[in-house]
Design an enzyme around this catalytic site. Structure first.
Site, PDB file in Angstrom:
ATOM      1  N   CYS A  27      12.223   3.939  -7.723  1.00 39.03           N
ATOM      2  CA  CYS A  27      13.001   3.195  -6.731  1.00 39.03           C
ATOM      3  C   CYS A  27      12.667   1.703  -6.731  1.00 39.03           C
ATOM      4  O   CYS A  27      13.144   0.963  -5.896  1.00 39.03           O
ATOM      5  CB  CYS A  27      12.835   3.792  -5.339  1.00 39.03           C
ATOM      6  SG  CYS A  27      11.149   3.702  -4.756  1.00 39.03           S
ATOM      7  N   HIS A  73      10.067  -9.483  -1.565  1.00 42.49           N
ATOM      8  CA  HIS A  73      11.009  -8.795  -0.679  1.00 42.49           C
ATOM      9  C   HIS A  73      12.194  -9.660  -0.292  1.00 42.49           C
ATOM     10  O   HIS A  73      13.248  -9.147   0.055  1.00 42.49           O
ATOM     11  CB  HIS A  73      10.274  -8.235   0.539  1.00 42.49           C
ATOM     12  CG  HIS A  73       9.420  -7.061   0.169  1.00 42.49           C
ATOM     13  ND1 HIS A  73       8.107  -7.210  -0.183  1.00 42.49           N
ATOM     14  CD2 HIS A  73       9.724  -5.760   0.006  1.00 42.49           C
ATOM     15  CE1 HIS A  73       7.632  -6.030  -0.523  1.00 42.49           C
ATOM     16  NE2 HIS A  73       8.588  -5.131  -0.420  1.00 42.49           N
ATOM     17  N   ARG A  87      14.144   1.230   3.325  1.00 43.12           N
ATOM     18  CA  ARG A  87      12.983   0.421   3.722  1.00 43.12           C
ATOM     19  C   ARG A  87      13.097   0.115   5.219  1.00 43.12           C
ATOM     20  O   ARG A  87      13.902  -0.732   5.598  1.00 43.12           O
ATOM     21  CB  ARG A  87      12.980  -0.904   2.956  1.00 43.12           C
ATOM     22  CG  ARG A  87      12.705  -0.800   1.465  1.00 43.12           C
ATOM     23  CD  ARG A  87      12.747  -2.200   0.867  1.00 43.12           C
ATOM     24  NE  ARG A  87      12.171  -2.259  -0.462  1.00 43.12           N
ATOM     25  CZ  ARG A  87      12.899  -2.281  -1.584  1.00 43.12           C
ATOM     26  NH1 ARG A  87      14.214  -2.242  -1.533  1.00 43.12           N
ATOM     27  NH2 ARG A  87      12.293  -2.365  -2.754  1.00 43.12           N
ATOM     28  N   GLU A 124       2.876   3.462  -6.209  1.00 43.26           N
ATOM     29  CA  GLU A 124       3.057   2.018  -6.402  1.00 43.26           C
ATOM     30  C   GLU A 124       1.740   1.276  -6.552  1.00 43.26           C
ATOM     31  O   GLU A 124       1.710   0.051  -6.532  1.00 43.26           O
ATOM     32  CB  GLU A 124       3.902   1.421  -5.273  1.00 43.26           C
ATOM     33  CG  GLU A 124       3.423   1.724  -3.887  1.00 43.26           C
ATOM     34  CD  GLU A 124       4.358   1.202  -2.798  1.00 43.26           C
ATOM     35  OE1 GLU A 124       5.258   0.393  -3.089  1.00 43.26           O
ATOM     36  OE2 GLU A 124       4.167   1.608  -1.647  1.00 43.26           O
ATOM     37  N   ASN A 126       7.872  -2.121  -8.439  1.00 42.40           N
ATOM     38  CA  ASN A 126       7.639  -3.520  -8.046  1.00 42.40           C
ATOM     39  C   ASN A 126       6.158  -3.752  -7.762  1.00 42.40           C
ATOM     40  O   ASN A 126       5.527  -4.639  -8.331  1.00 42.40           O
ATOM     41  CB  ASN A 126       8.437  -3.872  -6.792  1.00 42.40           C
ATOM     42  CG  ASN A 126       9.906  -3.562  -6.931  1.00 42.40           C
ATOM     43  OD1 ASN A 126      10.398  -3.459  -8.040  1.00 42.40           O
ATOM     44  ND2 ASN A 126      10.600  -3.405  -5.823  1.00 42.40           N
ATOM     45  N   ASP A 127       5.624  -2.923  -6.852  1.00 39.19           N
ATOM     46  CA  ASP A 127       4.206  -3.095  -6.545  1.00 39.19           C
ATOM     47  C   ASP A 127       3.339  -2.583  -7.677  1.00 39.19           C
ATOM     48  O   ASP A 127       2.268  -3.129  -7.940  1.00 39.19           O
ATOM     49  CB  ASP A 127       3.854  -2.379  -5.231  1.00 39.19           C
ATOM     50  CG  ASP A 127       4.223  -3.242  -4.039  1.00 39.19           C
ATOM     51  OD1 ASP A 127       3.889  -4.438  -4.064  1.00 39.19           O
ATOM     52  OD2 ASP A 127       4.863  -2.745  -3.106  1.00 39.19           O
TER      53      ASP A 127
HETATM   54  C1  PEP Z   1       8.142  -0.991  -4.957  1.00 40.38           C
HETATM   55  O1  PEP Z   1       7.034  -1.465  -4.700  1.00 40.38           O
HETATM   56  O2  PEP Z   1       8.567  -0.837  -6.118  1.00 40.38           O
HETATM   57  C2  PEP Z   1       9.042  -0.585  -3.874  1.00 40.38           C
HETATM   58  C3  PEP Z   1      10.178   0.006  -4.126  1.00 40.38           C
HETATM   59  O3  PEP Z   1       8.662  -0.923  -2.599  1.00 40.38           O
HETATM   60  P1  PEP Z   1       8.873  -2.377  -1.978  1.00 40.38           P
HETATM   61  O4  PEP Z   1       9.673  -3.175  -2.956  1.00 40.38           O
HETATM   62  O5  PEP Z   1       9.541  -2.220  -0.681  1.00 40.38           O
HETATM   63  O6  PEP Z   1       7.470  -2.861  -1.825  1.00 40.38           O
HETATM   64 MG    MG Z   2       6.287  -1.365  -2.699  1.00 35.73          MG
END
Ligand code: PEP
Ligand code: MG
Length: 619
Positions: free
Chosen positions: A547, A227, A334, A476, A499-500
């Protein structure tokens, strides 16, 4: 959105002095390229502001517990230093030789040293708190070292004594920070145009940075998709994370070049390096100017498919960048950052005001507000101090009470946020999104609470539309992706958080430099999950978007289009590049391309196909 002047390009914010410091040789460090752009500036090393010591005295009955607190802080400090020490192997031998002894000296002081013995004695004999004891003992040791400075002593000998005194204070500061759990950073005194260099940077610290004053950021720790990286990209600050040895190599007066496109940091650049950096800055400005021209053009493929390109938002400070990007709406707001760097959790009115101001700023373009995704690396002190989450972090926070799990356990926190969002929804189109969903029952339970909050607001006299804003979920986790067909019956939309999804599928910590090379969104397992979830949504004719950071990579746009995705949300600065990628392809060729990619099982082969897209006659 219109009428907001674009902020000046990042790289124009040059430092007052960009001359290399005399006598110090150029040093090059390699890390992870996080946020594009090149910065030149004087180094601002966050040699941690002393943490505030609030508790100074203890009761006699607490001596043992206080000693145990100190022992825990010693273990934590040793762990931090051992990690930094291990990463030095990435450096050339001469740099290792310079930095390793310093870290070793710190580690040694955490053993049965005078500092630790003395601090323990102070706890037991004078009933000082552990942090007060460490601080007092360090002051005494440093004073004793400096008392050896004598008239007629050589400058080298004086400097050596000063260095030893500084080392004692430095290790004491680390212990105190770990004891008080104080944030590591202090940006007070950050000069305009500086390059911020630190050991690590928490997402909450990154949220405090003012991109208009900062030239660039470089740290020793951190991964490509953590993050902190997300924040730095959002702020458009050239940044390199995970540059081993960097924070311990800087000295007062150093100048740094940070190249956030290729992941290098150069300390005390030579004239040739500076000239090359300036050329790269000019090229970057030209590129931005070229992309700025795309702003008003539609995001439409060659065969006429209109693609939705939206922006991710973390802080209201990003709104001008979003306006400038040509994004139509916010696909991921977020909200965690609203809860950071404050003593208390924001109440309903405070949240409603922020959400409303953002919805209004988007002038009718939709805003998807994600409810609080606490957990993982996103620490929020106010939640701890108000007793909403435990003081001691879970052993494995990424797999703990994260996202929707916490909200369902703490309905008050959840209801307050939902109420604030529902109130803001009267200002424009809003969607509500749940993070870290893994099961159908979570969505059902969340929807019950959502509807209950709406009823309560109506009873209170708030104007809440009969039809509530859509309630969707992040996909995710592999669990959510594989249960997508069932989840699609409960949710109003999906947003795929790659991402997750990548981190949990491949069991790779997204913020960890050590395993950054294993973090691969093009791994076939990740792609299959994206495909599965997308197809489940499309079968239900339900909106689905991406996203995560994958959406921001124009190289991946043809593949994602080919998998059936038509909506993407990304950091604002990526929107023009992705738009260009959209405008250069047809859905037909993307579909054929995705089919070829999905037949492959080897990540390297897939990466090659993606890299070569457009050059291969089969595309
Ligand atoms: C993700 O996990 O891809 C996501 C967009 O959420 P964050 O990056 O805030 O965990
Ligand atoms: Mg995430």
């Amino acid at each position: 959105m219109s009428g907001i002047d674009p902020p000046p390009p990042q790289h124009r914010r040059l430092a007052r002095s960009t001359r290399p410091a005399p006598r110090r040789p150029e040093k090059r460090f390699t890390g992870i390229a996080i946020s594009r752009g090149v910065a030149i500036g004087p180094v601002f090393g966050t040699t941690e502001a002393p943490a505030e010591i609030l508790k100074t005295k203890i009761q006699a009955a607490d001596i043992e517990a206080e000693g145990a607190r100190l022992d825990a802080a010693i273990v934590q400090s040793r762990r931090q230093l051992a990690k930094l020490r291990a990463r030095l192997s990435f450096l050339p031998p001469e740099s290792q030789e310079e930095i390793a002894p310093l870290i070793d000296a710190y580690i040694q002081m955490l053993g049965p040293s005078r500092l630790i013995r003395g601090a323990k004695r102070r706890i037991a004999e004078t009933l000082l708190s552990a942090e007060a004891a460490v601080s007092a003992e360090a002051d005494e040791i440093a004073a004793a070292i400096l008392s050896r400075v004598e008239r007629g002593m050589s400058a080298d000998d004086r400097a050596s004594l000063q260095r030893r005194a500084d080392e004692v204070h430095e290790i004491a500061r680390r212990l105190v920070r770990n004891l008080t759990r104080a944030p590591f950073r202090s940006f007070a005194g950050l000069p305009d145009g500086a390059v911020l260099v630190s050991e690590s940077l928490r997402p909450a610290d990154a949220a405090l940075l003012d991109p208009s004053r900062l030239a660039g950021v470089a740290t020793e720790e951190g991964g490509a998709e953590g993050h902190t990286a997300v924040m730095l990209r959002a702020l458009g600050v050239p940044a390199v994370l995970g540059a081993a040895g960097l924070a311990h190599a800087i000295q007062p007066g150093d100048v740094a070049v940070v190249d956030g496109s290729d992941g290098t940091v150069v300390l005390n650049p030579t004239a040739a390096t500076l000239a090359a950096a300036r050329r790269a800055m000019t090229a970057f400005t030209r590129e931005r100017q070229k992309y700025a021209r795309l702003r008003r053009l539609p995001a439409e493929t060659e065969d006429g498919a209109v693609i939705e390109l939206q922006a991710n938002l973390e802080l209201p400070i990003e709104l001008p960048l979003i306006a400038q990007s040509g994004a139509h709406g916010i696909g991921l707001f977020r909200t965690e950052f609203l809860f950071m760097n404050r003593e208390t959790v924001p109440d309903e009115d405070t949240q409603a005001e922020v959400y409303r101001s953002i919805v209004e700023a988007m002038s009718g373009d939709p805003v998807t507000i994600r409810v609080l995704d606490w957990g993982g690396e996103k620490e929020i002190d106010a939640l701890q101090s108000e007793g909403i989450v435990p003081e001691v972090a879970d052993a494995n926070p990424a797999l703990g009470l994260r996202g929707i799990r916490l909200l369902l356990r703490k309905p008050e926190l959840f209801e307050t946020q939902l109420a604030a969002i529902l109130r803001a929804a009267s200002a424009g189109p809003v969607r509500v999104m749940l993070p870290m969903v893994t099961t159908v029952s979570e969505v059902r339970e969340a929807r019950e609470i959502y509807e209950r909050v709406a009823r309560r607001l109506r009873r209170r006299g708030e104007r809440i539309a009969e039809k509530l804003p859509p309630l969707g979920i992040m996909i995710e986790t592999p669990g959510a992706a594989l249960a997508a067909d069932a989840l699609a019956l409960e949710a109003d939309f999906f947003a795929i958080g790659t991402n997750d999804l990548t981190a949990y599928t491949l069991a790779v910590d997204r913020g960890e430099a050590e395993v950054a090379d294993l973090y691969d969104p093009l791994h076939p397992a990740v792609l299959r999950l994206v495909q599965f979830a997308t197809e489940a949504a499309l079968r239900m004719r339900m909106p689905v978007s991406v996203c995560g950071e994958m959406a921001a990579n124009p190289k991946l746009t043809p593949l994602l289009l080919g998998l059936g995705l038509r909506s993407f949300s990304m950091n604002a600065s990526a929107v023009p590049r992705v738009k260009q990628a959209v405008r250069a392809v047809s859905i037909d060729e993307c579909t054929r391309f995705a089919r070829r990619v999905m037949e492959r099982a080897d990540p390297a082969g897939i990466a090659e196909l993606v890299q070569d897209f457009g050059t291969d006659p089969e595309d």
